[in-house]
Design a protein around this motif. Structure first.
Motif, PDB file in Angstrom:
ATOM      1  N   GLU A  12       0.757  -1.152   0.017  1.00  0.00           N
ATOM      2  CA  GLU A  12       0.053  -0.101  -0.065  1.00  0.00           C
ATOM      3  C   GLU A  12       0.880   1.362  -0.056  1.00  0.00           C
ATOM      4  OE1 GLU A  12      -3.492  -0.684   2.885  1.00  0.00           O
ATOM      5  OE2 GLU A  12      -1.882  -2.101   3.406  1.00  0.00           O
ATOM      6  N   VAL A  13       0.953   1.954  -1.043  1.00  0.00           N
ATOM      7  CA  VAL A  13       1.737   3.321  -1.234  1.00  0.00           C
ATOM      8  C   VAL A  13       0.753   4.433  -1.216  1.00  0.00           C
ATOM      9  CG1 VAL A  13       3.360   4.413  -2.650  1.00  0.00           C
ATOM     10  CG2 VAL A  13       3.407   1.929  -2.527  1.00  0.00           C
ATOM     11  N   ASP A  14       0.963   5.367  -0.394  1.00  0.00           N
ATOM     12  CA  ASP A  14      -0.087   6.593  -0.165  1.00  0.00           C
ATOM     13  C   ASP A  14       0.617   7.639  -0.344  1.00  0.00           C
ATOM     14  OD1 ASP A  14      -2.510   7.564   0.056  1.00  0.00           O
ATOM     15  OD2 ASP A  14      -2.161   7.866   2.106  1.00  0.00           O
ATOM     16  N   LYS A  15       0.393   8.634  -1.331  1.00  0.00           N
ATOM     17  CA  LYS A  15       0.941   9.793  -1.675  1.00  0.00           C
ATOM     18  C   LYS A  15       2.579  10.199  -1.122  1.00  0.00           C
ATOM     19  CE  LYS A  15      -3.434  12.421  -1.650  1.00  0.00           C
ATOM     20  NZ  LYS A  15      -4.475  12.928  -0.716  1.00  0.00           N
ATOM     21  N   ILE A  16       3.220   9.151  -1.690  1.00  0.00           N
ATOM     22  CA  ILE A  16       4.709   9.369  -1.666  1.00  0.00           C
ATOM     23  C   ILE A  16       5.316  10.443  -2.073  1.00  0.00           C
ATOM     24  CG2 ILE A  16       5.037   7.166  -0.460  1.00  0.00           C
ATOM     25  CD1 ILE A  16       6.375   6.275  -2.898  1.00  0.00           C
ATOM     26  N   ASN A  17       6.084  11.274  -1.764  1.00  0.00           N
ATOM     27  CA  ASN A  17       7.041  12.187  -2.508  1.00  0.00           C
ATOM     28  C   ASN A  17       8.236  11.940  -2.238  1.00  0.00           C
ATOM     29  OD1 ASN A  17       5.372  14.666  -3.198  1.00  0.00           O
ATOM     30  ND2 ASN A  17       4.286  13.944  -1.771  1.00  0.00           N
ATOM     31  N   LYS A  18       9.306  12.288  -3.154  1.00  0.00           N
ATOM     32  CA  LYS A  18      10.667  12.075  -3.023  1.00  0.00           C
ATOM     33  C   LYS A  18      11.274  13.165  -3.905  1.00  0.00           C
ATOM     34  CE  LYS A  18      14.914  10.305  -2.317  1.00  0.00           C
ATOM     35  NZ  LYS A  18      15.383  10.387  -1.144  1.00  0.00           N
ATOM     36  N   GLU A  19      12.140  13.991  -3.303  1.00  0.00           N
ATOM     37  CA  GLU A  19      12.730  14.957  -3.976  1.00  0.00           C
ATOM     38  C   GLU A  19      14.292  14.776  -3.870  1.00  0.00           C
ATOM     39  OE1 GLU A  19      11.297  18.958  -3.410  1.00  0.00           O
ATOM     40  OE2 GLU A  19      13.287  19.855  -4.138  1.00  0.00           O
ATOM     41  N   PHE A  20      15.253  14.627  -5.052  1.00  0.00           N
ATOM     42  CA  PHE A  20      16.467  14.491  -4.399  1.00  0.00           C
ATOM     43  C   PHE A  20      17.246  15.699  -4.794  1.00  0.00           C
ATOM     44  CE2 PHE A  20      15.503  10.558  -6.924  1.00  0.00           C
ATOM     45  CZ  PHE A  20      16.225   9.633  -6.113  1.00  0.00           C
ATOM     46  N   PRO A  21      18.490  15.740  -3.885  1.00  0.00           N
ATOM     47  CA  PRO A  21      19.279  16.969  -3.667  1.00  0.00           C
ATOM     48  C   PRO A  21      19.413  17.493  -5.152  1.00  0.00           C
ATOM     49  CG  PRO A  21      20.410  15.362  -2.646  1.00  0.00           C
ATOM     50  CD  PRO A  21      19.064  14.785  -3.305  1.00  0.00           C
ATOM     51  N   GLY A  22      19.199  18.894  -5.242  1.00  0.00           N
ATOM     52  CA  GLY A  22      19.303  19.724  -6.733  1.00  0.00           C
ATOM     53  C   GLY A  22      17.858  19.874  -7.070  1.00  0.00           C
ATOM     54  N   GLY A  23      17.026  19.480  -6.376  1.00  0.00           N
ATOM     55  CA  GLY A  23      15.339  19.830  -6.606  1.00  0.00           C
ATOM     56  C   GLY A  23      14.739  18.845  -7.757  1.00  0.00           C
ATOM     57  N   VAL A  24      15.371  17.758  -8.238  1.00  0.00           N
ATOM     58  CA  VAL A  24      14.395  16.752  -8.894  1.00  0.00           C
ATOM     59  C   VAL A  24      13.525  16.059  -8.253  1.00  0.00           C
ATOM     60  CG1 VAL A  24      15.005  14.926 -10.470  1.00  0.00           C
ATOM     61  CG2 VAL A  24      16.847  16.590 -10.216  1.00  0.00           C
ATOM     62  N   ARG A  25      12.187  16.402  -8.643  1.00  0.00           N
ATOM     63  CA  ARG A  25      11.174  15.591  -7.832  1.00  0.00           C
ATOM     64  C   ARG A  25      10.940  14.160  -8.823  1.00  0.00           C
ATOM     65  NH1 ARG A  25       6.297  19.541  -6.601  1.00  0.00           N
ATOM     66  NH2 ARG A  25       5.993  17.770  -5.159  1.00  0.00           N
ATOM     67  N   ALA A  26      11.484  13.119  -7.880  1.00  0.00           N
ATOM     68  CA  ALA A  26      11.644  11.837  -8.531  1.00  0.00           C
ATOM     69  C   ALA A  26      10.018  11.229  -8.517  1.00  0.00           C
ATOM     70  CB  ALA A  26      12.525  11.093  -7.918  1.00  0.00           C
ATOM     71  N   LEU A  27       9.273  11.523  -7.211  1.00  0.00           N
ATOM     72  CA  LEU A  27       8.029  11.112  -7.218  1.00  0.00           C
ATOM     73  C   LEU A  27       7.065  12.199  -6.600  1.00  0.00           C
ATOM     74  CD1 LEU A  27       8.875   7.470  -5.116  1.00  0.00           C
ATOM     75  CD2 LEU A  27       8.015   7.840  -7.682  1.00  0.00           C
ATOM     76  N   VAL A  28       5.997  12.337  -7.129  1.00  0.00           N
ATOM     77  CA  VAL A  28       4.910  13.514  -6.694  1.00  0.00           C
ATOM     78  C   VAL A  28       3.703  12.783  -6.417  1.00  0.00           C
ATOM     79  CG1 VAL A  28       4.318  15.659  -7.538  1.00  0.00           C
ATOM     80  CG2 VAL A  28       6.283  14.893  -8.538  1.00  0.00           C
ATOM     81  N   ASP A  29       3.348  12.720  -5.207  1.00  0.00           N
ATOM     82  CA  ASP A  29       2.159  12.378  -4.646  1.00  0.00           C
ATOM     83  C   ASP A  29       1.639  10.806  -5.340  1.00  0.00           C
ATOM     84  OD1 ASP A  29       1.575  14.247  -2.775  1.00  0.00           O
ATOM     85  OD2 ASP A  29       0.744  15.579  -4.276  1.00  0.00           O
ATOM     86  N   PHE A  30       2.754  10.135  -5.419  1.00  0.00           N
ATOM     87  CA  PHE A  30       2.496   8.711  -5.806  1.00  0.00           C
ATOM     88  C   PHE A  30       1.770   7.688  -4.885  1.00  0.00           C
ATOM     89  CE2 PHE A  30       3.631   4.665  -7.673  1.00  0.00           C
ATOM     90  CZ  PHE A  30       3.821   4.952  -8.919  1.00  0.00           C
TER      91      PHE A  30
END
Lengths: 250, 274
Positions: A12-30
């Motif tokens: 169960e994955v609920d609204k995960i966010n992941k931002e890498f250093p440098g501002g790359v948003r790898a996952l947005v409310d996934f």
């Protein structure tokens, strides 16, 4: 209610966010859920966040927000939860990541002994049956460097299976292989899928998706762009980006 | 035609023998001969009285069929004791410091960094004096232990940098594979990272071990009767300056060369094929 009925979703994955250093948003409310026994194929251009999603599922990447629950265990800062989840989630990497100083058998035995606390004999029995399953029992005492890429990847699959995980993650498991070796690895993966293993597979192999997947997710920019059965993607993709991507890989 | 044939041995050792090699060796022998002649003439000028025949009894004694070690070899045994303990402790200090520096704990990183900079930026001789004259009376530790501690703290700082470099050189996929199999950080270091790192690090760690053997001569300054101290005492008694120091140097050389050979054999045996 909870705990009495069989759990419907193992992931169960609920609204995960992941931002890498440098501002790359790898996952947005996934968000997504995976049923027990389901084979989920994740496709998308490079940099779309599909590998990051996979690596978040067993805690190799930290999420910034949102929640991940695997078989009822939340993936949080609790070290016990983390180790428990890693026992239940096997992972196969693009570059195999076998341990070069250990033989094939030792590679597969190690975690059985250290993590599952099996005796030498129990581990050896399991290891041989897994090597037969992936079709290379004769390489048992070789070092990884003496194996072809396809054989190494099959050992890596056996190593992950040795912990008897409930979920298997495949991170572009065939991308680093010579074309003639892709088939032997995909065959092992298909067998697993048919045996009812829950699998999340990041791949470009649409043939594999067509044969065994239950659901396909197309990702771009850290979001799900389109989701459906593999037939849907082959016959009736809706989004322009999906059509463009499929036209490039097919 | 065959002059540049590369034998399998040459491929291993990087040595290629051909005709010009023999001229190289010839030229080298000539140079050594000239140097020896010059030294010989120099000592003639000094009127130095060579007494090599008196040296053996300082190495060992054979009386009535019983063999006893002379002062020089007794000193060598003390040197062995110092370096054996020194190596074990230096490796332990080095490993702990390296792991501290790679840990996520702020305090551990600062402690490791502080130790490293303190040791690396002060002379070993001063550290030996500090431990012996200041810390030893305070903590009540004896002379030999102070010597061993000073040496291992010193070499451990250098070993830690070697170990740290080796640990970070292991591909991060190895960490990820180990973690994905549910191994703890301790198990990952113990079974995956360190076995691979230490194989790669055998040559630089050997250099460090040889440094430790040589640096152990410095503890003669706090009157630990190891090889160098025994040498000094004999020279003071007999005035055989040249003979004794030549002999002491030769003993160190033999010991370090044997160590190098042992490690070379280990390297071949434990070779990791990538």
């Amino acid at each position: 209610m909870q705990g009495q009925t069989a759990r419907e979703f193992i992931i169960e994955v609920d609204k995960i966010n992941k931002e890498f250093p440098g501002g790359v948003r790898a996952l947005v409310d996934f968000s997504t859920q995976v049923r027990k026994g389901e084979v989920l194929v994740v496709i998308g251009p490079s940099g779309s966040g599909k590998s990051t999603f996979l690596r978040c599922l067993n805690g190799l990447e930290e999420i910034d927000s949102g929640s991940i629950v695997i078989d009822g265990i939340p993936l949080d800062d609790n070290r016990k939860h983390r180790l428990e989840i890693r026992k239940e989630v096997g992972m196969v990497f693009q570059l195999f990541n076998l341990f070069p100083h250990l033989t094939v058998v030792e590679n597969i035995n190690l975690a059985q002994k250290l993590v599952r606390k099996k005796t030498k004999e129990e581990a050896a029995e399991m290891t041989m049956s897994l090597l037969k399953k992936v079709g290379i029992p004769e390489k048992a005492n070789n070092y990884p460097s003496h194996l072809s890429g396809g054989q190494q990847q099959r050992v890596a699959i056996a190593r992950a299976l040795a912990l008897m995980p409930k979920v298997m993650l495949f991170d572009e498991a065939t991308s680093a292989l010579d074309p003639e070796m892709i088939g032997e690895v995909l065959d092992v993966m298909k067998t697993l899928a048919r045996e009812g293993m829950t699998m999340v597979v990041v791949t470009h192999e649409m043939g594999f998706a067509r044969e065994v997947s239950d659901r396909v997710i197309f990702m771009d920019g850290g979001r799900i762009v389109e989701e459906g059965t593999v037939e849907h993607f082959f016959t009736n993709p809706q989004e322009e980006r999906t059509k463009l991507f499929l036209s490039q890989i097919l | 035609m065959n002059r540049l044939m590369i034998t399998p041995r040459a491929r291993r050792t990087g040595l290629v023998f051909n005709r010009s090699t023999f001229f190289d060796i010839l030229k080298f022998i000539l140079l050594i001969a000239v140097l020896t002649f010059l030294i010989y003439r120099g000592t003639l000028g000094l009127g130095y009285n060579w007494q090599w025949f008196r040296v053996p009894k300082y190495l060992f004694l054979l009386e009535d069929g019983t063999f006893t070690l002379g002062p020089l070899l007794n000193g060598l045994m003390v040197t062995f004791r110092i370096t054996a303990w020194g190596l074990v402790l230096a490796f332990a200090f080095g490993l702990v410091t390296a792991l501290f520096r790679l840990s996520h704990s702020f305090v551990a990183v600062v402690v490791a960094r502080g130790y490293l900079e303190l040791i690396r930026n002060t002379p070993l001789l001063v550290q030996i004096f500090f431990l012996y004259f200041v810390m030893a009376p305070v903590l009540g530790i004896e002379r030999l232990f102070a010597a061993i501690l000073a040496l291992s703290l010193f070499e451990g700082a250098y070993a830690s940098e070697i170990l740290r470099a080796g640990i970070v050189s292991i591909h991060k996929g190895q960490w990820e594979a180990a973690h994905s199999l549910g191994l703890t950080t301790f198990h990952t270091y113990r079974y995956i990272i360190l076995p691979q790192a230490i194989r790669r690090l055998l040559p630089p760690l050997t250099s460090q071990a040889i440094s430790l053997i040589k640096d152990s001569a410095l503890v003669s300054t706090i009157a630990v009767y190891e090889l160098t101290m025994e040498g000094r005492a004999i020279v003071a008694d007999t005035f055989m300056t040249f003979e004794i120091w030549f002999t002491v140097a030769a003993i160190y050389l033999v010991v370090t060369i044997i160590l190098s050979l042992v490690v070379t054999i280990m390297e071949v045996r434990f070779k990791v094929v990538h």
